[in-house]
Motif scaffolding. Structure first.
Motif, PDB file in Angstrom:
ATOM      1  N   ALA A  71      26.079 -14.694  14.754  1.00 25.89           N
ATOM      2  CA  ALA A  71      25.250 -15.269  13.810  1.00 25.89           C
ATOM      3  C   ALA A  71      23.830 -15.264  14.570  1.00 25.89           C
ATOM      4  CB  ALA A  71      25.721 -16.821  13.768  1.00 25.89           C
ATOM      5  N   ALA A  72      23.661 -15.440  15.533  1.00 23.24           N
ATOM      6  CA  ALA A  72      22.259 -15.357  16.093  1.00 23.24           C
ATOM      7  C   ALA A  72      21.630 -13.943  15.820  1.00 23.24           C
ATOM      8  CB  ALA A  72      22.474 -15.784  17.639  1.00 23.24           C
ATOM      9  N   LEU A  73      22.222 -12.868  15.967  1.00 24.62           N
ATOM     10  CA  LEU A  73      21.751 -11.598  15.713  1.00 24.62           C
ATOM     11  C   LEU A  73      21.526 -11.426  14.142  1.00 24.62           C
ATOM     12  CD1 LEU A  73      24.118  -9.199  17.880  1.00 24.62           C
ATOM     13  CD2 LEU A  73      21.837  -9.913  18.287  1.00 24.62           C
ATOM     14  N   VAL A  74      22.363 -12.000  13.375  1.00 24.93           N
ATOM     15  CA  VAL A  74      22.027 -11.735  11.894  1.00 24.93           C
ATOM     16  C   VAL A  74      20.750 -12.761  11.479  1.00 24.93           C
ATOM     17  CG1 VAL A  74      22.914 -12.302   9.552  1.00 24.93           C
ATOM     18  CG2 VAL A  74      24.360 -11.273  11.354  1.00 24.93           C
ATOM     19  N   ARG A  75      20.707 -14.083  12.231  1.00 21.32           N
ATOM     20  CA  ARG A  75      19.627 -14.870  11.890  1.00 21.32           C
ATOM     21  C   ARG A  75      18.342 -14.031  12.292  1.00 21.32           C
ATOM     22  NH1 ARG A  75      22.932 -18.836  13.144  1.00 21.32           N
ATOM     23  NH2 ARG A  75      22.402 -18.729  15.304  1.00 21.32           N
ATOM     24  N   GLU A  76      18.308 -13.358  13.467  1.00 19.86           N
ATOM     25  CA  GLU A  76      17.065 -12.629  13.913  1.00 19.86           C
ATOM     26  C   GLU A  76      16.737 -11.421  13.091  1.00 19.86           C
ATOM     27  OE1 GLU A  76      15.623 -10.182  18.045  1.00 19.86           O
ATOM     28  OE2 GLU A  76      17.440 -11.316  18.110  1.00 19.86           O
ATOM     29  N   ALA A  77      17.892 -10.789  12.653  1.00 22.85           N
ATOM     30  CA  ALA A  77      17.603  -9.435  11.639  1.00 22.85           C
ATOM     31  C   ALA A  77      16.874 -10.196  10.579  1.00 22.85           C
ATOM     32  CB  ALA A  77      18.708  -9.002  11.441  1.00 22.85           C
ATOM     33  N   ILE A  78      17.646 -11.211   9.727  1.00 29.35           N
ATOM     34  CA  ILE A  78      16.972 -11.735   8.604  1.00 29.35           C
ATOM     35  C   ILE A  78      15.375 -12.173   8.776  1.00 29.35           C
ATOM     36  CG2 ILE A  78      16.910 -13.711   6.822  1.00 29.35           C
ATOM     37  CD1 ILE A  78      20.036 -13.618   7.272  1.00 29.35           C
ATOM     38  N   ASP A  79      15.300 -12.737   9.998  1.00 30.98           N
ATOM     39  CA  ASP A  79      13.808 -13.098  10.209  1.00 30.98           C
ATOM     40  C   ASP A  79      12.715 -12.074  10.365  1.00 30.98           C
ATOM     41  OD1 ASP A  79      14.047 -16.193  10.311  1.00 30.98           O
ATOM     42  OD2 ASP A  79      14.397 -15.902  12.700  1.00 30.98           O
ATOM     43  N   ARG A  80      13.249 -11.001  10.859  1.00 27.18           N
ATOM     44  CA  ARG A  80      12.444  -9.647  11.142  1.00 27.18           C
ATOM     45  C   ARG A  80      12.330  -8.802   9.711  1.00 27.18           C
ATOM     46  NH1 ARG A  80      13.678  -6.885  16.821  1.00 27.18           N
ATOM     47  NH2 ARG A  80      13.582  -8.433  18.013  1.00 27.18           N
ATOM     48  N   LEU A  81      13.313  -9.138   8.943  1.00 30.18           N
ATOM     49  CA  LEU A  81      13.168  -8.324   7.483  1.00 30.18           C
ATOM     50  C   LEU A  81      12.108  -9.188   6.706  1.00 30.18           C
ATOM     51  CD1 LEU A  81      13.965  -6.425   5.295  1.00 30.18           C
ATOM     52  CD2 LEU A  81      15.874  -8.034   4.928  1.00 30.18           C
ATOM     53  N   LEU A  82      12.331 -10.666   6.800  1.00 30.44           N
ATOM     54  CA  LEU A  82      11.508 -11.633   5.908  1.00 30.44           C
ATOM     55  C   LEU A  82       9.783 -11.151   6.328  1.00 30.44           C
ATOM     56  CD1 LEU A  82      13.425 -14.691   5.590  1.00 30.44           C
ATOM     57  CD2 LEU A  82      13.151 -12.934   3.864  1.00 30.44           C
ATOM     58  N   THR A  83       9.728 -11.054   7.611  1.00 23.24           N
ATOM     59  CA  THR A  83       8.398 -10.828   8.106  1.00 23.24           C
ATOM     60  C   THR A  83       7.788  -9.730   7.630  1.00 23.24           C
ATOM     61  OG1 THR A  83       8.624 -12.250  10.062  1.00 23.24           O
ATOM     62  CG2 THR A  83       6.976 -10.829  10.196  1.00 23.24           C
ATOM     63  N   ARG A  84       8.437  -8.597   7.855  1.00 19.63           N
ATOM     64  CA  ARG A  84       8.100  -7.234   7.390  1.00 19.63           C
ATOM     65  C   ARG A  84       7.914  -7.283   5.631  1.00 19.63           C
ATOM     66  NH1 ARG A  84      11.468  -2.385   9.200  1.00 19.63           N
ATOM     67  NH2 ARG A  84      12.948  -3.413   9.901  1.00 19.63           N
ATOM     68  N   LEU A  85       8.856  -7.669   5.047  1.00 24.09           N
ATOM     69  CA  LEU A  85       8.519  -7.599   3.649  1.00 24.09           C
ATOM     70  C   LEU A  85       7.531  -8.705   3.130  1.00 24.09           C
ATOM     71  CD1 LEU A  85      12.167  -8.326   2.336  1.00 24.09           C
ATOM     72  CD2 LEU A  85      10.634  -6.030   2.251  1.00 24.09           C
ATOM     73  N   LYS A  86       7.137  -9.798   3.699  1.00 29.04           N
ATOM     74  CA  LYS A  86       6.199 -10.548   3.576  1.00 29.04           C
ATOM     75  C   LYS A  86       4.977  -9.837   3.718  1.00 29.04           C
ATOM     76  CE  LYS A  86       8.350 -15.171   4.306  1.00 29.04           C
ATOM     77  NZ  LYS A  86       8.118 -16.265   5.295  1.00 29.04           N
ATOM     78  N   ARG A  87       4.546  -9.176   5.018  1.00 33.16           N
ATOM     79  CA  ARG A  87       3.337  -8.316   5.342  1.00 33.16           C
ATOM     80  C   ARG A  87       3.283  -7.104   4.201  1.00 33.16           C
ATOM     81  NH1 ARG A  87       4.642  -7.648  11.776  1.00 33.16           N
ATOM     82  NH2 ARG A  87       4.050  -9.920  12.414  1.00 33.16           N
ATOM     83  N   LEU A  88       4.269  -6.563   3.889  1.00 34.96           N
ATOM     84  CA  LEU A  88       4.173  -5.453   2.871  1.00 34.96           C
ATOM     85  C   LEU A  88       3.781  -5.942   1.394  1.00 34.96           C
ATOM     86  CD1 LEU A  88       4.904  -2.555   1.876  1.00 34.96           C
ATOM     87  CD2 LEU A  88       7.303  -3.055   1.418  1.00 34.96           C
ATOM     88  N   ARG A  89       4.279  -6.977   1.190  1.00 34.80           N
ATOM     89  CA  ARG A  89       3.852  -7.633   0.011  1.00 34.80           C
ATOM     90  C   ARG A  89       2.466  -8.196  -0.186  1.00 34.80           C
ATOM     91  NH1 ARG A  89       6.675 -13.180  -2.744  1.00 34.80           N
ATOM     92  NH2 ARG A  89       6.085 -12.872  -4.764  1.00 34.80           N
ATOM     93  N   ILE A  90       1.878  -8.659   1.002  1.00 36.51           N
ATOM     94  CA  ILE A  90       0.511  -8.829   1.049  1.00 36.51           C
ATOM     95  C   ILE A  90      -0.393  -7.583   1.251  1.00 36.51           C
ATOM     96  CG2 ILE A  90      -1.224  -9.771   2.699  1.00 36.51           C
ATOM     97  CD1 ILE A  90       0.935 -11.792   3.644  1.00 36.51           C
ATOM     98  N   ARG A  91       0.121  -6.657   1.903  1.00 36.30           N
ATOM     99  CA  ARG A  91      -0.503  -5.400   1.503  1.00 36.30           C
ATOM    100  C   ARG A  91      -0.665  -4.918   0.258  1.00 36.30           C
ATOM    101  NH1 ARG A  91       2.047  -1.879   6.095  1.00 36.30           N
ATOM    102  NH2 ARG A  91       2.898  -3.821   6.784  1.00 36.30           N
ATOM    103  N   LEU A  92       0.332  -4.861  -0.447  1.00 39.31           N
ATOM    104  CA  LEU A  92       0.330  -4.570  -1.723  1.00 39.31           C
ATOM    105  C   LEU A  92      -0.402  -5.350  -2.636  1.00 39.31           C
ATOM    106  CD1 LEU A  92       4.146  -3.361  -2.161  1.00 39.31           C
ATOM    107  CD2 LEU A  92       2.066  -2.005  -1.849  1.00 39.31           C
ATOM    108  N   GLN A  93      -0.404  -6.755  -2.492  1.00 38.64           N
ATOM    109  CA  GLN A  93      -1.407  -7.331  -3.236  1.00 38.64           C
ATOM    110  C   GLN A  93      -2.869  -7.352  -2.859  1.00 38.64           C
ATOM    111  OE1 GLN A  93       0.200 -11.106  -2.582  1.00 38.64           O
ATOM    112  NE2 GLN A  93       1.831 -11.027  -4.202  1.00 38.64           N
ATOM    113  N   HIS A  94      -3.176  -6.954  -1.765  1.00 35.32           N
ATOM    114  CA  HIS A  94      -4.696  -6.812  -1.243  1.00 35.32           C
ATOM    115  C   HIS A  94      -5.061  -5.597  -0.547  1.00 35.32           C
ATOM    116  CE1 HIS A  94      -4.964 -11.093  -2.223  1.00 35.32           C
ATOM    117  NE2 HIS A  94      -3.883 -11.220  -1.498  1.00 35.32           N
ATOM    118  N   PRO A  95      -5.185  -4.453  -1.346  1.00 37.79           N
ATOM    119  CA  PRO A  95      -5.075  -2.984  -1.003  1.00 37.79           C
ATOM    120  C   PRO A  95      -6.467  -2.698  -0.201  1.00 37.79           C
ATOM    121  CG  PRO A  95      -4.786  -2.753  -3.279  1.00 37.79           C
ATOM    122  CD  PRO A  95      -4.729  -4.352  -2.867  1.00 37.79           C
TER     123      PRO A  95
END
Length: 73
Positions: free
Chosen positions: A49-73
């Motif tokens: 569970a701890a590993l899965v929570r960490e993986a989800i946190d990392r994925l969400l962080t990357r997706l948020k950064r990508l979303r911001i970059r796509l919105q503000h090129p």
């Protein structure tokens, strides 16, 4: 396939807060993924569970950064 789990003690509820409690989620994974997850958890002396929570946190962080970059090129 059942994998042997090692009890490491600890209380997962200490990772949650009243404002952000832990909730139970059920999902299907491949047997090979579960085996790899268990091996990694054992090597890191932590829980699945701890590993899965960490993986989800990392994925969400990357997706948020990508979303911001796509919105503000």
């Amino acid at each position: 396939m059942t994998t042997e789990r090692v009890y490491r003690g600890g209380n997962p509820w200490t990772q949650a807060s009243e404002d952000d409690p832990l909730v139970t989620v059920s999902l299907h994974v491949l047997k090979s993924q579960l085996a790899e997850l268990d091996q990694l958890a054992d090597a890191e002396r932590t829980s699945r569970a701890a590993l899965v929570r960490e993986a989800i946190d990392r994925l969400l962080t990357r997706l948020k950064r990508l979303r911001i970059r796509l919105q503000h090129p």
